[in-house]
Write a protein that holds these residues in place. Structure first.
Motif, PDB file in Angstrom:
ATOM      1  N   TRP A   8       0.978  -1.303   0.049  1.00  0.00           N
ATOM      2  CA  TRP A   8       0.105   0.032   0.011  1.00  0.00           C
ATOM      3  C   TRP A   8       0.785   1.227   0.148  1.00  0.00           C
ATOM      4  N   GLY A   9       1.955   1.199   0.743  1.00  0.00           N
ATOM      5  CA  GLY A   9       2.994   2.403   0.820  1.00  0.00           C
ATOM      6  C   GLY A   9       2.042   3.454   1.643  1.00  0.00           C
ATOM      7  N   LEU A  10       2.276   5.008   1.015  1.00  0.00           N
ATOM      8  CA  LEU A  10       1.447   5.820   1.571  1.00  0.00           C
ATOM      9  C   LEU A  10       0.072   6.182   0.842  1.00  0.00           C
ATOM     10  N   GLY A  11      -0.247   5.230   0.025  1.00  0.00           N
ATOM     11  CA  GLY A  11      -1.431   5.342  -0.771  1.00  0.00           C
ATOM     12  C   GLY A  11      -2.585   5.062   0.076  1.00  0.00           C
ATOM     13  N   SER A  12      -4.022   5.516  -0.470  1.00  0.00           N
ATOM     14  CA  SER A  12      -5.325   5.074   0.081  1.00  0.00           C
ATOM     15  C   SER A  12      -5.422   3.371   0.021  1.00  0.00           C
ATOM     16  N   ASN A  13      -4.754   2.969  -1.292  1.00  0.00           N
ATOM     17  CA  ASN A  13      -4.943   1.562  -1.592  1.00  0.00           C
ATOM     18  C   ASN A  13      -3.902   1.152  -2.512  1.00  0.00           C
ATOM     19  N   PRO A  14      -3.557  -0.076  -2.942  1.00  0.00           N
ATOM     20  CA  PRO A  14      -2.550  -0.459  -3.988  1.00  0.00           C
ATOM     21  C   PRO A  14      -2.976   0.125  -5.322  1.00  0.00           C
ATOM     22  N   ASN A  15      -4.230   0.088  -5.659  1.00  0.00           N
ATOM     23  CA  ASN A  15      -4.534   0.635  -6.912  1.00  0.00           C
ATOM     24  C   ASN A  15      -4.120   2.076  -7.140  1.00  0.00           C
ATOM     25  N   ASN A  16      -3.996   2.457  -6.195  1.00  0.00           N
ATOM     26  CA  ASN A  16      -3.665   4.104  -6.277  1.00  0.00           C
ATOM     27  C   ASN A  16      -2.206   4.462  -6.212  1.00  0.00           C
TER      28      ASN A  16
END
Length: 298
Positions: A8-16
């Motif tokens: 996920w990192g710092l994103g809201s979800n992996p697709n972002n």
């Protein structure tokens, strides 16, 4: 299949976060760092992010866009700068738009039950396979979401359900608390805005497409690559839906607008020079007409 987690990192979800990493690759190709170490480090980080995020849409976009982007940059400049017949381009755009509207109209008449049955069968047949089972679950959920989107459009043909579609109340009423969007940009637009939303989406994409092609030579294909990523993501996500300020969709969208503005501004001097040449020729013709008229009077 061999990776049992999603980054996920710092994103809201992996697709972002995966599309942001792919955009970083585009930018590195367009203008790499001066340091080889920095380039290698950035490419490794971007590649690992795309891999571990496991966004299949981003994988597809990378496999399609990156080779074409690299091939375009290898094309000699005289060929890249060749002018396209405007009438042929307009005809192609009009026919594509009409075809897309007819396609969406036909989709609205389709009974999605056969796709749901297929997804259920895949789900049953993949009970012992984690990767295939997750893919079947995802397919089943998205087919059900698309079916709800089409039914919502049928009930509100012209203007759609409104901006509250896919909100909390809408999801609870449909029994889909997991459906935060229609998982398809076309479905999202028709469910929220109906036919008006569909036409607006097509017009906006046509404008972006025209400006991207117009700035393709100056940007060495960067604007077209970013737009292609947005369009491909629109098949399974909603890249033009910008609910939050720091979402990946909004950042990529702002980058697209920024690139178009910058490269169009750089083309402005050439536009001015063409206008000045046209004005000079007009003044020259006017002066010749005056001289001719003066000779005839004399």
């Amino acid at each position: 299949p061999f990776i049992e987690f999603r980054f996920w990192g710092l994103g809201s979800n992996p697709n972002n976060i995966a599309p942001l990493a792919l955009v970083l690759v585009f930018l590195l190709i367009y203008q790499p760092f001066k340091s080889l170490t920095a380039n290698v480090f950035a490419l490794v980080v971007a590649g690992l992010t795309i891999l571990f995020a496991q966004s299949q849409t981003t994988w597809t976009a990378a496999l399609i866009v990156l080779p074409l982007y690299g091939f375009y940059r290898l094309i000699p400049k005289p060929i890249r700068s060749a002018r396209v017949d405007p009438y042929a381009l307009v005809s192609m755009i009009v026919l594509s738009t009409v075809g897309l509207i007819l396609l969406v109209w036909e989709v609205a008449q389709v009974d999605f039950s056969f796709m749901t049955d297929t997804a259920v069968e895949l789900q049953r047949g993949s009970a012992g396979n984690i990767g295939t089972g997750e893919a079947a679950d995802s397919l089943l959920n998205r087919v059900e979401i698309w079916q709800v989107a089409v039914e919502t459009w049928r009930e509100n043909f012209w203007f759609g359900y409104g901006p509250k579609a896919w909100g909390v109340d809408f999801r609870l009423a449909e029994g889909m608390p997991y459906a935060f969007s229609a998982h398809n940009q076309l479905m999202q637009s028709i469910s929220i805005g109906g036919l008006v939303g569909l036409v607006s989406l097509l017009v906006y994409l046509l404008v972006l497409g025209y400006l991207s092609l117009r700035t393709a030579e100056d940007s060495h294909g960067l604007t077209v690559a970013v737009l292609a990523l947005i369009i491909i993501r629109g098949l399974t996500e909603t890249p033009l839906d910008t609910d939050t300020l720091l979402s990946g969709e909004l950042l990529i969208h702002l980058l697209m607008v920024y690139l178009l503005a910058v490269f169009l501004w750089r083309k402005k001097p050439s536009l001015r020079s063409r206008r000045s040449r046209r004005r000079s020729r007009a003044r020259l013709r006017s002066n010749r007409q005056r001289e001719k008229a003066a000779v005839e009077v004399g």
